[in-house]
Design an enzyme around this catalytic site. Structure first.
Site, short mmCIF file in Angstrom:
data_model
loop_
_atom_site.label_atom_id
_atom_site.label_comp_id
_atom_site.label_asym_id
_atom_site.label_seq_id
_atom_site.Cartn_x
_atom_site.Cartn_y
_atom_site.Cartn_z
N LYS A 1 0.85 -1.19 0.00
CA LYS A 1 0.00 0.00 0.00
C LYS A 1 0.89 1.25 0.00
O LYS A 1 1.66 1.46 0.94
CB LYS A 1 -0.85 -0.03 1.27
CG LYS A 1 -2.27 0.44 1.11
CD LYS A 1 -2.99 0.15 2.42
CE LYS A 1 -4.37 0.72 2.44
NZ LYS A 1 -4.96 0.60 3.78
C1 E4P Z 1 -8.43 1.55 3.81
O1 E4P Z 1 -7.56 0.92 3.28
C2 E4P Z 1 -8.23 2.34 5.03
O2 E4P Z 1 -7.46 1.55 5.90
C3 E4P Z 1 -9.51 2.65 5.76
O3 E4P Z 1 -10.64 2.26 5.04
C4 E4P Z 1 -9.59 4.05 6.30
O4 E4P Z 1 -10.81 4.21 6.96
P1 E4P Z 1 -11.09 5.35 8.04
O5 E4P Z 1 -11.41 6.60 7.30
O6 E4P Z 1 -12.25 4.83 8.80
O7 E4P Z 1 -9.84 5.47 8.87
#
Ligand code: E4P
Length: 221
Positions: free
Chosen positions: A83
């Site tokens: 990522k």
């Molecule tokens: C996705 O890969 C992220 O880890 C996640 O969906 C972020 O979500 P949040 O806005 O609830 O932190």
């Protein structure tokens, strides 16, 4: 539609994986921090439990750092997706890692143009954060519609991974648009499997069976 769990909680991962619901996992440093312990051990363990794609995020912000870190993360398993953040260095790292056969999920995407650039850089997944857009008064789901239209028009293979999901209706809307993946906090997945009419119906069936048992003492299920 693929369902990923958006967590680093091993109990939740095992629970929903045992139900056969999980196509993959997404994590990020904040989710790992929430669980505490050794994050590298946790990431390794998740990559072993889950057979599908497991997104593990780099914390370097430079191209060289992301490449080095991405390769280390990939050693946890062939299912690891690196990522990278939606930055210039992140896109460059996405391109290089993808060319080397290491798939990338470009994260922190908040506009259709960012998604387009991630696709051009060869991302396997692009992660638009819809809940965080909702939080600032936008309609996050509109972003999913726009990305879907652009990717369809030009036949991009990059998959739309709907992230920052806050409630079950987000999942329904993402499905109607044709998003490839939703990544869900465990609480949202739990809500998806519940319905008051299911609980009510089950209770009525069990009460009726109890009545039958009272009439037939030898009756066994
Ligand atoms: C996705 O890969 C992220 O880890 C996640 O969906 C972020 O979500 P949040 O806005 O609830 O932190």
């Amino acid at each position: 539609m693929k369902i990923f769990l958006d967590t680093a909680n091993l109990d939740a991962i095992k629970k929903y994986n045992d139900m056969g619901l999980l196509d993959g996992i997404t994590t990020n440093p904040s989710l790992l921090a929430k669980e505490g312990g050794d994050p590298q051990k946790t990431m390794k363990e998740i990559s072993t439990i889950i057979k599908g794609d497991v997104s593990l995020e780099v914390v370097s912000t430079t191209y060289d750092g992301m490449i080095e870190e991405g390769k280390k993360l990939r050693e946890y398993g062939n299912n690891v997706i690196v990522k990278c953040p939606m930055t210039g260095d992140g896109l460059r790292a996405c391109k290089s890692l993808s060319v080397e056969g290491i798939p990338v999920n470009v994260t922190l995407v908040f506009s259709p143009n960012q998604a387009l650039l991630a696709a051009k850089a060869g991302a396997k997944y692009v992660s638009p954060f819809i809940g965080r857009l909702d939080d600032i008064g936008h309609t996050g789901m509109d972003l999913i519609k726009e990305i879907k239209q652009i990717f369809t028009n030009y036949n991009f293979k990059t998959e739309i991974l709907v992230a920052s999901v806050r409630h079950p209706q987000h999942v329904v809307d993402a499905g109607k648009i044709g998003a490839d993946v939703v990544t869900l906090p465990p609480a949202v997945l739990e809500k998806m499997l519940k319905h008051t009419l299911t609980d009510k119906g089950l209770k009525a069936f069990l009460d009726d069976w109890e009545r039958l048992q009272a009439e037939n003492p030898d009756l066994k299920a």
